[in-house]
Design an enzyme around this catalytic site. Structure first.
Site, PDB file in Angstrom:
ATOM      1  N   GLU A  29       0.842  -1.210   0.000  1.00  0.00           N
ATOM      2  CA  GLU A  29       0.000   0.000   0.000  1.00  0.00           C
ATOM      3  C   GLU A  29       0.870   1.251   0.000  1.00  0.00           C
ATOM      4  O   GLU A  29       0.577   2.223  -0.693  1.00  0.00           O
ATOM      5  CB  GLU A  29      -0.914   0.006   1.229  1.00  0.00           C
ATOM      6  CG  GLU A  29      -1.999  -1.059   1.176  1.00  0.00           C
ATOM      7  CD  GLU A  29      -2.967  -0.911   2.325  1.00  0.00           C
ATOM      8  OE1 GLU A  29      -2.570  -1.237   3.466  1.00  0.00           O
ATOM      9  OE2 GLU A  29      -4.102  -0.457   2.103  1.00  0.00           O
ATOM     10  N   GLU A  71      -4.304  -8.978   3.213  1.00  0.00           N
ATOM     11  CA  GLU A  71      -5.034  -8.639   4.448  1.00  0.00           C
ATOM     12  C   GLU A  71      -6.264  -9.498   4.695  1.00  0.00           C
ATOM     13  O   GLU A  71      -6.570  -9.857   5.833  1.00  0.00           O
ATOM     14  CB  GLU A  71      -5.447  -7.163   4.429  1.00  0.00           C
ATOM     15  CG  GLU A  71      -4.310  -6.179   4.692  1.00  0.00           C
ATOM     16  CD  GLU A  71      -3.522  -5.821   3.446  1.00  0.00           C
ATOM     17  OE1 GLU A  71      -3.727  -6.484   2.399  1.00  0.00           O
ATOM     18  OE2 GLU A  71      -2.695  -4.897   3.506  1.00  0.00           O
TER      19      GLU A  71
END
Ligand code: NAD
Length: 687
Positions: free
Chosen positions: A105, A125
């Protein structure tokens, strides 16, 4: 700036080095350091751009999950990324090793990404019960589109650099020095920003988005994080990025503190620790370059496939030419189906074939560093095989048995080198199941055991160390669980009710469907063998024996606890089984009563927890959390429930004491309850 991040200068480019060994996990200190470095970039007029790079052999391989159990401290990752995006100077992420989760990210928040050829990127995730919370669900679709983003994020897909380049997630692959290539890239960008947040989301067609969502929900077993990820990703088509980021963060925060995410983190740490055993500290694994497998049956060929796919040259040895031929044919067919399914390239499959050698000549074993025996489950046969291995294997080779129930010490005693003998207990199908028990015999040397654990990791297994006791950890826990389920059937539940309750809890299959699948005769033979030594006072449920006596051995005979008819969808409830059960209840003088699904699940779990406490006390399991790794990876226990030990810790000592008193009462004579001390040890956290 903190010690975790430092800034070096390369002309007008700031090289911001993240140095948080061993995997440069994104932690508070790292985020603070990054903030300070970006501030320097912003305010120092001699700097025109920056490169973010990891020290050692990786970029940020993920966030520090230990921080996820507490309120997150400032600055949080979205703020770091916002600082990069709002800085007028370009920032290039230089990726090597792994750029996963928060690491990726962060990279997506930069103006460009340059990767070394073997880099792995991804947003895993969802596999931890959360969603990317620092813009992953908003920036990724702007590059790859909504449908593809759903597929990637919901499956936690990892991508190699080349695939990421083709998908547009990486701008350049560094053929030479990564840092120099990234600095040159930053210099070329000077004066320009090219933020992903400014890109329009490619127009998606509704049908492909709906299809990707449905497939992701199905594959992800409809877990909450999958739905949340889909919601966040699809929102990119409707809302501006700032609202999208805010909504994503709110979902992330909500999921982060959920019970499910905490159970998944528990399992993550349990798995990470299962291959590192304090009792093996200082042990040095042997180098294993060549593996030999003896026995080309169900297990031998599965183990061979796992070893070939992990890159080992492999010798497959048999006593019987036809069995060898069948084993080799199974391996070829497997590789061909993997190629057909797009799971393996034709080149990789050919390389696996090239590494396979089949033989009937025991002399060939001399070149192996690890020999894995997977012949018939009979002590005499195994002892003979180990004598023959002993005669030809090179000194220092590790000799392993895949026995399920035999005494490893008795097998090791057939050799002149019991210190080199260990158990490597694979589960069927051996190339699929992640669990692998590494069995410690009384003479097994720590180095040999460490070798077993290291090979297990290379085979992409979850190796767990276990003592040499009947059934090791897994089968012993499973036997206690199945026994309790049989008790409940005797008391009044039907097998299909027990199966349905446990499946609703999340188990891949219920115990009676499993029994039918693996065949009722294995346990039947075992009970017959143990009949002479069984405590005559102990409660004994006759139902499975009666089914076997009636020729109902499970699926292979078309009937077991259920009936299987051609054309019918799966197992059918069978009145004949109910009759057998009624009769057995009558003979045992049991008045049937109703058992609720809650009671069924709780008693099944308690039986496992009770046995786990005993295994820990006996030293068969060295760590309570290993039990959770075993159940989740070998027995279809729902990962999102963390495992039975996680469940027990959550339930707490007081409630459990009462539960156990009741369990012992209901289970009747012969049930061995763990002592309060043993239970206390199991519940103690931190191990
Ligand atoms: P299998 O019958 O399918 O295969 C055994 C193979 O060993 C046969 O091909 C046979 O020809 C060969 N063999 C027998 N004696 C030999 C000898 N002296 N020298 C060389 N080869 C010989 O059996 P399997 O199911 O693969 O089980 C093998 C071992 O794995 C057993 O110890 C079993 O308990 C264990 N195991 C089985 C499972 C399972 O689910 N099947 C799971 C875990 C462990």
């Amino acid at each position: 700036m903190t010690a975790r991040v430092h800034l070096e200068r390369d002309g007008t480019i700031a090289v911001i080095v993240i140095d948080n060994p061993p995997i440069n996990a994104g932690s508070t200190a790292v985020r603070q350091g990054l903030m300070a470095a970006i501030e320097t970039l912003r305010t120092d007029d001699t700097l025109q751009g920056a490169v973010l790079i990891g020290a050692g052999n990786t970029f940020i391989a993920g966030s520090d999950l230990r921080e996820f159990d507490q309120p997150l401290s400032e600055p949080q990752l979205p703020a770091v990324i916002a600082a990069i995006e709002s800085c007028a100077k370009p920032v290039v992420a230089a990726l090597h090793g792994a750029a996963l989760g928060g690491g990726f990210e962060l990279a997506l928040g930069c103006d460009a990404r340059v990767a070394a050829p073997h880099t792995m990127v991804g947003l895993p995730e969802v596999t931890l019960g959360i969603i990317p919370g620092a813009g992953g669900t908003q920036r990724l679709p702007r590059v790859v589109g909504i449908a593809r983003a759903i597929r990637m994020i919901c499956a936690g897909e990892r991508m190699r650099a080349q695939a990421a380049l083709e998908a547009g997630l990486v701008d350049e692959i560094a053929s030479g020095d990564l840092r120099a290539t990234a600095v040159a890239h930053a210099q070329r960008l000077a004066g320009r920003k090219q933020r992903l947040r400014d890109r329009a989301v490619p127009t998606a067609d509704d049908a492909s988005v709906a299809q990707a969502s449905a497939a992701a929900l199905k594959a992800g077993q409809r877990r909450p994080a999958v739905q949340a990820a889909i919601d966040a990703i699809t929102a990119t088509a409707r809302v501006n990025i700032d609202d999208g980021l805010a909504d994503e963060r709110a979902l992330f925060q909500q999921l982060r503190v959920s019970r499910e995410a905490s159970a998944l983190r528990h399992q993550f740490f349990a798995e990470r620790d299962s291959a590192r055993h304090p009792s093996l500290d200082g042990a040095v694994p042997h180098a294993v370059e060549r593996v030999a497998v003896i026995g080309a049956g169900t297990m031998g060929s599965g183990i061979a496939i796992a070893a070939l796919e992990a890159g080992y040259p492999l010798l497959l040895l048999e006593q019987d030419a036809a069995a060898l031929e069948r084993g080799a044919a199974r391996i070829h067919a497997h590789l061909a189906s993997r190629v057909q399914g797009g799971k393996l390239s034709a080149t990789e499959a050919a390389a696996c074939e090239g590494r396979l050698q089949t033989s009937l000549d025991w002399g060939d074993l001399a070149r192996a560093d690890l020999v894995i025996e997977a012949v018939f489950e009979a002590l005499g046969v195994k002892q003979q095989v180990f004598q023959r291995i002993d005669a030809v294997a090179r000194p220092g080779a590790v000799l392993a048995s895949n026995t399920s129930y035999l005494d490893l010490d008795a097998i090791a005693a057939a050799t002149s080198r019991p210190q080199d003998v260990i158990g490597l207990h694979f589960f069927s199908p051996a190339n699929v199941m992640r669990l692998m028990e590494v069995v410690r015999g009384k003479a097994s040397a720590p180095d040999a055991l460490a070798t077993g654990l290291a090979v297990g990791k290379r085979l992409k297994k979850r190796p767990v160390l276990t003592g040499n006791a009947f059934g090791f950890i897994g089968n012993r826990l499973y036997a206690a669980y199945r026994r309790q389920c049989e008790f409940m059937v005797e008391e009044g539940a039907w097998p299909e009710q027990v199966d349905a309750a446990l499946q609703a809890f999340g188990l891949a299959m219920g115990p009676f469907a499993v029994a039918d699948l693996s065949g009722l005769d294995i346990a039947w033979r075992m009970r017959q063998a143990q009949a002479a030594t069984r405590d005559p006072q102990a409660r004994y449920v006759h139902i499975p024996d009666r089914l076997c006596e009636a020729g109902r051995l499970g699926r292979k005979t078309g009937a077991g606890y259920y009936r299987y008819t051609e054309g019918a969808q799966g197992p059918q409830v069978d009145e004949a089984v109910h009759q057998v059960i009624r009769q057995c209840r009558l003979e045992a003088a049991v008045t049937p009563r109703h058992l609720g699904d809650d009671e069924i699940v709780r008693r099944a779990l308690l039986a496992i927890v009770n046995e786990a406490a005993r295994l820990l006390a006996e030293g068969v399991a060295e760590r309570a959390t290993d039990v959770d790794v075993v159940l989740v990876n070998g027995y279809g226990f729902p990962r999102w429930e963390g495992g039975p030990v996680f469940w027990a810790r959550e339930r707490g000592a007081v409630a459990l004491q009462q539960d156990f008193a009741r369990l012992a009462r209901l289970s009747g004579p012969g049930f061995v309850a763990a002592s309060p001390d043993d239970l206390h040890r199991l519940l103690a956290t931190g191990n």
